[in-house]
Design a protein around this motif. Structure first.
Motif, PDB file in Angstrom:
ATOM      1  N   VAL A   1      39.391  81.944 107.687  1.00 15.24           N
ATOM      2  CA  VAL A   1      40.432  82.383 108.619  1.00 15.24           C
ATOM      3  C   VAL A   1      41.730  81.628 108.325  1.00 15.24           C
ATOM      4  CG1 VAL A   1      41.174  82.373 111.049  1.00 15.24           C
ATOM      5  CG2 VAL A   1      38.832  83.031 110.468  1.00 15.24           C
ATOM      6  N   LYS A   2      41.613  80.336 108.126  1.00 15.11           N
ATOM      7  CA  LYS A   2      42.801  79.500 107.866  1.00 15.11           C
ATOM      8  C   LYS A   2      43.527  80.000 106.615  1.00 15.11           C
ATOM      9  CE  LYS A   2      43.840  74.645 106.821  1.00 15.11           C
ATOM     10  NZ  LYS A   2      43.802  74.785 105.360  1.00 15.11           N
ATOM     11  N   ARG A   3      42.764  80.325 105.580  1.00 15.83           N
ATOM     12  CA  ARG A   3      43.354  80.816 104.326  1.00 15.83           C
ATOM     13  C   ARG A   3      44.116  82.125 104.567  1.00 15.83           C
ATOM     14  NH1 ARG A   3      38.735  81.244 101.276  1.00 15.83           N
ATOM     15  NH2 ARG A   3      38.727  78.976 101.300  1.00 15.83           N
ATOM     16  N   GLU A   4      43.502  83.012 105.348  1.00 16.41           N
ATOM     17  CA  GLU A   4      44.150  84.317 105.605  1.00 16.41           C
ATOM     18  C   GLU A   4      45.419  84.158 106.430  1.00 16.41           C
ATOM     19  OE1 GLU A   4      41.917  87.684 106.818  1.00 16.41           O
ATOM     20  OE2 GLU A   4      40.118  87.010 105.762  1.00 16.41           O
ATOM     21  N   LEU A   5      45.370  83.305 107.443  1.00 16.29           N
ATOM     22  CA  LEU A   5      46.556  83.115 108.282  1.00 16.29           C
ATOM     23  C   LEU A   5      47.660  82.403 107.497  1.00 16.29           C
ATOM     24  CD1 LEU A   5      45.011  82.210 111.774  1.00 16.29           C
ATOM     25  CD2 LEU A   5      45.337  84.442 110.705  1.00 16.29           C
ATOM     26  N   ALA A   6      47.255  81.491 106.607  1.00 16.83           N
ATOM     27  CA  ALA A   6      48.236  80.826 105.745  1.00 16.83           C
ATOM     28  C   ALA A   6      48.910  81.856 104.846  1.00 16.83           C
ATOM     29  CB  ALA A   6      47.547  79.756 104.905  1.00 16.83           C
ATOM     30  N   GLY A   7      48.109  82.828 104.367  1.00 17.75           N
ATOM     31  CA  GLY A   7      48.650  83.903 103.527  1.00 17.75           C
ATOM     32  C   GLY A   7      49.696  84.734 104.248  1.00 17.75           C
ATOM     33  N   ARG A   8      49.597  84.767 105.561  1.00 25.30           N
ATOM     34  CA  ARG A   8      50.596  85.487 106.363  1.00 25.30           C
ATOM     35  C   ARG A   8      51.778  84.593 106.718  1.00 25.30           C
ATOM     36  NH1 ARG A   8      48.904  90.135 108.818  1.00 25.30           N
ATOM     37  NH2 ARG A   8      46.717  90.702 108.490  1.00 25.30           N
ATOM     38  N   ASP A   9      51.722  83.346 106.291  1.00 25.14           N
ATOM     39  CA  ASP A   9      52.772  82.352 106.574  1.00 25.14           C
ATOM     40  C   ASP A   9      52.886  82.075 108.074  1.00 25.14           C
ATOM     41  OD1 ASP A   9      54.554  80.480 105.755  1.00 25.14           O
ATOM     42  OD2 ASP A   9      56.252  81.831 105.565  1.00 25.14           O
ATOM     43  N   TRP A  10      51.741  81.945 108.711  1.00 23.67           N
ATOM     44  CA  TRP A  10      51.711  81.704 110.161  1.00 23.67           C
ATOM     45  C   TRP A  10      51.523  80.222 110.518  1.00 23.67           C
ATOM     46  CZ3 TRP A  10      48.382  86.413 112.288  1.00 23.67           C
ATOM     47  CH2 TRP A  10      49.185  87.551 112.267  1.00 23.67           C
ATOM     48  N   PHE A  11      51.762  79.315 109.528  1.00 28.08           N
ATOM     49  CA  PHE A  11      51.653  77.879 109.826  1.00 28.08           C
ATOM     50  C   PHE A  11      52.922  77.126 109.413  1.00 28.08           C
ATOM     51  CE2 PHE A  11      46.973  78.718 108.821  1.00 28.08           C
ATOM     52  CZ  PHE A  11      46.570  78.748 110.152  1.00 28.08           C
ATOM     53  N   PRO A  12      54.115  77.546 109.869  1.00 31.11           N
ATOM     54  CA  PRO A  12      55.327  76.836 109.416  1.00 31.11           C
ATOM     55  C   PRO A  12      55.373  75.400 109.940  1.00 31.11           C
ATOM     56  CG  PRO A  12      55.865  78.369 111.192  1.00 31.11           C
ATOM     57  CD  PRO A  12      54.432  78.639 110.821  1.00 31.11           C
ATOM     58  N   ALA A  13      55.871  74.509 109.107  1.00 29.24           N
ATOM     59  CA  ALA A  13      56.188  73.126 109.520  1.00 29.24           C
ATOM     60  C   ALA A  13      55.005  72.376 110.144  1.00 29.24           C
ATOM     61  CB  ALA A  13      57.369  73.131 110.486  1.00 29.24           C
ATOM     62  N   THR A  14      53.840  72.553 109.596  1.00 26.84           N
ATOM     63  CA  THR A  14      52.571  71.926 110.046  1.00 26.84           C
ATOM     64  C   THR A  14      52.060  72.457 111.388  1.00 26.84           C
ATOM     65  OG1 THR A  14      53.386  69.981 111.309  1.00 26.84           O
ATOM     66  CG2 THR A  14      53.197  69.731 108.897  1.00 26.84           C
ATOM     67  N   SER A  15      52.731  73.483 111.930  1.00 28.26           N
ATOM     68  CA  SER A  15      52.309  74.025 113.231  1.00 28.26           C
ATOM     69  C   SER A  15      50.976  74.757 113.098  1.00 28.26           C
ATOM     70  CB  SER A  15      53.375  74.973 113.779  1.00 28.26           C
ATOM     71  OG  SER A  15      53.487  76.113 112.957  1.00 28.26           O
TER      72      SER A  15
END
Ligand SMILES: CSC[C@@H](O)[C@@H](O)C(=O)COP(=O)(O)O
Ligand SMILES: [Zn+2]
Length: 205
Positions: free
Chosen positions: A11-25
């Motif tokens: 899940v983390k990999r997929e959400l990262a692929g969507r750029d949903w973790f800006p600035a360590t959030s």
């Protein structure tokens, strides 16, 4: 490696692929046991786009590490605890996106936003033609125990979503599949709504 760890990493990999973790959030959690409660949660302050064997740590029902580690649990672990103690959810996801922040600011005065007349609402298990889906919007209390208390007042079902004003969204589901489905449906609705608002404004002016 343990199955639940792998699911959360996926899940983390997929959400990262969507750029949903800006600035360590952002922070993610997946339940590993109910009695007593244990779950994996992301380690605090990391760039969640990066992958390592130290991405998650096991914590107990009070949010303390359940095994020997130097890692610090997410600063927002208490919110995940609210989900697991109030429902039978198995996974909870928190992301900051520009769209969820703008929606939370636009509708904060109403305390919620309601979507209706959209096919994707079926992702929330709502199949009627006139179905609607409401997402509460809560203030972004800096004090995390207070934020968790207010958040917990909106956690009733095994799957759901709460917006935190100018902060982000926390979504949960019975398992990782459902939590991710809810999150994607919410972000779809936010993006659609903001685009429609923008185009409507251009057409009118
Ligand atoms: C710079 S992101 C802000 C953080 O305080 C928080 O809101 C967040 O989502 C990530 O915190 P974390 O402790 O890494 O789980
Ligand atoms: Zn956050």
């Amino acid at each position: 490696m343990e199955q639940r760890w792998r699911e959360l990493a996926e899940v983390k990999r997929e959400l990262a692929g969507r750029d949903w973790f800006p600035a360590t959030s952002g922070n993610l959690a997946i339940k590993t046991g109910s009695e007593p409660l244990t779950f994996y949660v992301t380690a605090s302050g990391k760039d969640k786009r990066k992958e390592s064997s130290e991405d998650f740590l096991l914590v107990d029902g009070s949010g303390q590490p359940a095994e020997e580690t130097t890692l610090k649990p997410s600063a927002e672990t208490l919110l995940h605890i609210e989900v697991y103690t109030r429902t039978n959810a198995g996974c909870s996801l928190h992301v900051h996106t520009v769209d969820n922040n703008v929606i939370s600011e636009l509708y904060a005065h109403e305390g919620s936003i309601t979507f209706t007349g959209q096919e994707i609402i079926k992702a929330f298990g709502l199949w009627e033609e006139d179905a609607s889906f409401t997402i509460p919007i809560i203030p972004n209390h800096a004090d995390i125990p207070q934020l968790a208390r207010v958040f917990g007042q909106h956690v009733h079902e095994d799957a759901g979503a709460v917006l935190i004003r100018n902060h982000g969204i926390t979504v949960w589901g019975r398992d990782a599949f459902e939590a991710k489905k809810y999150l994607e449906a919410c972000e779809f609705l936010f993006s659609y709504h903001l685009k429609l608002k923008q185009f409507s404004a251009i057409t009118i002016n």
